[in-house]
Design an enzyme around this catalytic site. Structure first.
Site, PDB file in Angstrom:
ATOM      1  N   GLU A  34       0.839  -1.214   0.000  1.00 27.19           N
ATOM      2  CA  GLU A  34       0.000   0.000   0.000  1.00 27.19           C
ATOM      3  C   GLU A  34       0.864   1.249   0.000  1.00 27.19           C
ATOM      4  O   GLU A  34       1.821   1.340   0.769  1.00 27.19           O
ATOM      5  CB  GLU A  34      -0.900  -0.007   1.247  1.00 27.19           C
ATOM      6  CG  GLU A  34      -2.239   0.624   0.996  1.00 27.19           C
ATOM      7  CD  GLU A  34      -3.050  -0.163  -0.025  1.00 27.19           C
ATOM      8  OE1 GLU A  34      -3.155   0.312  -1.172  1.00 27.19           O
ATOM      9  OE2 GLU A  34      -3.563  -1.236   0.306  1.00 27.19           O
ATOM     10  N   THR A  36       2.846   2.029  -2.208  1.00 21.16           N
ATOM     11  CA  THR A  36       4.162   1.687  -2.774  1.00 21.16           C
ATOM     12  C   THR A  36       4.208   1.996  -4.264  1.00 21.16           C
ATOM     13  O   THR A  36       5.293   2.163  -4.815  1.00 21.16           O
ATOM     14  CB  THR A  36       4.468   0.181  -2.607  1.00 21.16           C
ATOM     15  OG1 THR A  36       3.332  -0.553  -3.065  1.00 21.16           O
ATOM     16  CG2 THR A  36       4.744  -0.189  -1.168  1.00 21.16           C
ATOM     17  N   ASP A  37       3.036   2.069  -4.921  1.00 22.36           N
ATOM     18  CA  ASP A  37       3.042   2.147  -6.389  1.00 22.36           C
ATOM     19  C   ASP A  37       3.782   3.384  -6.896  1.00 22.36           C
ATOM     20  O   ASP A  37       4.625   3.300  -7.771  1.00 22.36           O
ATOM     21  CB  ASP A  37       1.631   2.046  -6.979  1.00 22.36           C
ATOM     22  CG  ASP A  37       0.635   3.047  -6.418  1.00 22.36           C
ATOM     23  OD1 ASP A  37       0.940   3.710  -5.404  1.00 22.36           O
ATOM     24  OD2 ASP A  37      -0.462   3.159  -6.999  1.00 22.36           O
ATOM     25  N   SER A 131     -14.557   3.431 -10.132  1.00 19.37           N
ATOM     26  CA  SER A 131     -14.279   4.277 -11.302  1.00 19.37           C
ATOM     27  C   SER A 131     -13.365   3.563 -12.300  1.00 19.37           C
ATOM     28  O   SER A 131     -13.621   3.574 -13.508  1.00 19.37           O
ATOM     29  CB  SER A 131     -13.680   5.620 -10.877  1.00 19.37           C
ATOM     30  OG  SER A 131     -12.554   5.433 -10.059  1.00 19.37           O
ATOM     31  N   GLU A 163      -8.081   8.864 -16.711  1.00 19.28           N
ATOM     32  CA  GLU A 163      -8.319   9.343 -15.344  1.00 19.28           C
ATOM     33  C   GLU A 163      -7.368  10.493 -14.998  1.00 19.28           C
ATOM     34  O   GLU A 163      -7.765  11.467 -14.373  1.00 19.28           O
ATOM     35  CB  GLU A 163      -8.186   8.192 -14.334  1.00 19.28           C
ATOM     36  CG  GLU A 163      -8.492   8.652 -12.932  1.00 19.28           C
ATOM     37  CD  GLU A 163      -9.292   7.666 -12.082  1.00 19.28           C
ATOM     38  OE1 GLU A 163      -9.548   8.000 -10.931  1.00 19.28           O
ATOM     39  OE2 GLU A 163      -9.660   6.583 -12.570  1.00 19.28           O
ATOM     40  N   ASP A 175      -4.906   0.140 -10.184  1.00 19.42           N
ATOM     41  CA  ASP A 175      -6.328  -0.203 -10.204  1.00 19.42           C
ATOM     42  C   ASP A 175      -6.746  -0.736 -11.569  1.00 19.42           C
ATOM     43  O   ASP A 175      -7.352  -1.798 -11.682  1.00 19.42           O
ATOM     44  CB  ASP A 175      -7.186   1.013  -9.845  1.00 19.42           C
ATOM     45  CG  ASP A 175      -6.893   1.519  -8.444  1.00 19.42           C
ATOM     46  OD1 ASP A 175      -6.235   0.794  -7.685  1.00 19.42           O
ATOM     47  OD2 ASP A 175      -7.323   2.635  -8.117  1.00 19.42           O
TER      48      ASP A 175
END
Length: 389
Positions: A34, A36-37, A131, A163, A175
């Site tokens: 979490e 980390t991306d 979304s 997005e 995502d």
């Protein structure tokens, strides 16, 4: 599976003709890895059996008509392929619109309009990516309707771009990637820096993934999210003065401990520590699964939450309450917050025959402490976005 026949009759009532095809796009949950991306690290998400359905029919003109059963009060929203701009009154429909516009920007020909009925069973604002589910769904529909022959990774990249640029939300790629590339009973180890990925089978022998939603109204997440990003960027810049790295995710725990004194602000040092340690935890968690050690996987999930609470400080009383109650519950081997934080959901691995008592106890104690009820969803791991009829 939702009752597709009911959705088909809803479509016919709305648009006076029958739908021609049906698509499904999952939601996603990140099991570990979490925040980390954007720090050049690894994430470990999976696609879920809850998601978004779309029924579609082509038109002969240039108009696109969309309706969502989740936003009935907005009715049918209509726009032309010749005027693809962000319009506030179009609300949720800006997500599919942004994807269409991005495809066109990349030179793909969308020759005619269509009608789509959307229905999602992902709770909005839960942090389970409703979304991104709609975006990848729209990309998959365009690819199918107009025989564009685009591979899924490229669809995913264009959905992220939609997005970022059309909606204006600075999200990473996790995502959309998890939703488009999902695989039944597998989680995806994804290096967000390189987009290298691998699948890990999750043998859930007698256990289930239970998502618990705090039901907190999310207001803080975006501003704090940007703040955490900049704190990590500052820490990285200070480390780069003594070590040749491009991202925090490249460091081992030992390497971080050697250079952390370069970070002048102790708060920023805590943020960077989370990014480094969480990335390593994610790799250890994947190894634990490969060795069928679900207990160790659960412990690493717990450690992840503690780091998000103490070093990254993105949890809050609602998430901490859900997680601490889960840790005390029988049959729970791991529980942590998932998503951006400050609300949203926790992910729990719970023994199947303990789920009812887990839900009952956690719901009662959370409600008495926080003042409103949480929601629970027992989910399985699903394939990615696809045509289903």
């Amino acid at each position: 599976m939702e009752n597709i026949n009911v959705l088909k009759s809803d479509f016919t009532k709305l648009f006076a003709k029958d739908a021609e095809s049906v698509f499904f796009s999952p939601g996603r949950v990140n099991l570990i890895g979490e925040h980390t991306d954007y720090n050049g690290g690894n994430v470990f998400p999976c696609a879920l059996t809850i998601g978004t359905y779309a029924l579609v029919r082509q038109r002969e003109d240039k108009n696109v008509l969309v309706n969502s059963l989740n936003f009935k009060e907005l009715g049918i929203l209509e726009f032309s392929l010749e005027n693809m701009i962000y319009e506030k009154q179009h609300d949720w429909a800006n997500y599919p619109k942004g994807v269409i516009k991005t495809f066109e920007n990349h030179g793909y020909n969308i020759p005619n309009g269509f009608e789509i009925l959307f229905y999602g069973n992902i709770p909005n604002g839960s942090g389970l990516s409703s979304s991104a589910s709609i975006e990848v769904l729209m990309g998959t529909i365009l690819n199918d309707l107009f025989n564009l022959n685009i591979n899924m990774v490229d669809i995913v990249k264009m959905c992220q771009e939609a997005e970022n640029k059309f909606i204006g939300v600075n999200c990473g790629i996790m995502d959309q990637f998890a939703i488009g590339m999902g695989k039944e009973n597998c989680a995806i180890l994804l290096d967000c820096n390189t987009l290298k990925y691998s699948y890990s089978t999750i043998a859930m022998d007698g256990y289930k993934i239970v998502i618990a939603n705090t039901n907190k109204k999310r207001g803080l997440a975006d501003s704090k999210y940007n703040e955490r990003r900049s704190e990590c960027e500052t820490a990285l810049a200070e480390i780069q003065k003594v070590k040749n790295i491009n991202a925090l995710g490249e460091l081992t725990e030992e390497e971080f401990e050697e250079v952390k004194s370069c970070i002048s602000d102790p708060i920023k040092a805590k943020r960077a520590k989370h990014a480094v340690y969480e990335n390593r935890r994610t790799l250890k968690a994947v190894k634990a699964l490969e060795e069928n050690d679900l207990t160790l996987f659960g412990k690493l999930m717990n450690d992840s939450h503690i780091s998000l609470r103490d070093d990254y400080e993105v949890t809050g009383i609602e998430l901490d309450t859900l997680v601490s109650l889960a840790w005390k519950s029988e049959g729970v081997i791991g529980a942590r917050m998932t998503g951006a934080g400050f609300g949203g959901c926790t992910v729990n691995i719970v023994k199947e025959d303990c789920i009812d008592s887990f839900v009952e106890k956690v719901k009662a104690e959370y409600t008495s402490k926080i003042g409103y009820e949480p929601s629970f969803y027992v989910v399985s791991i699903s394939d990615g976005t696809r045509k289903i009829g």
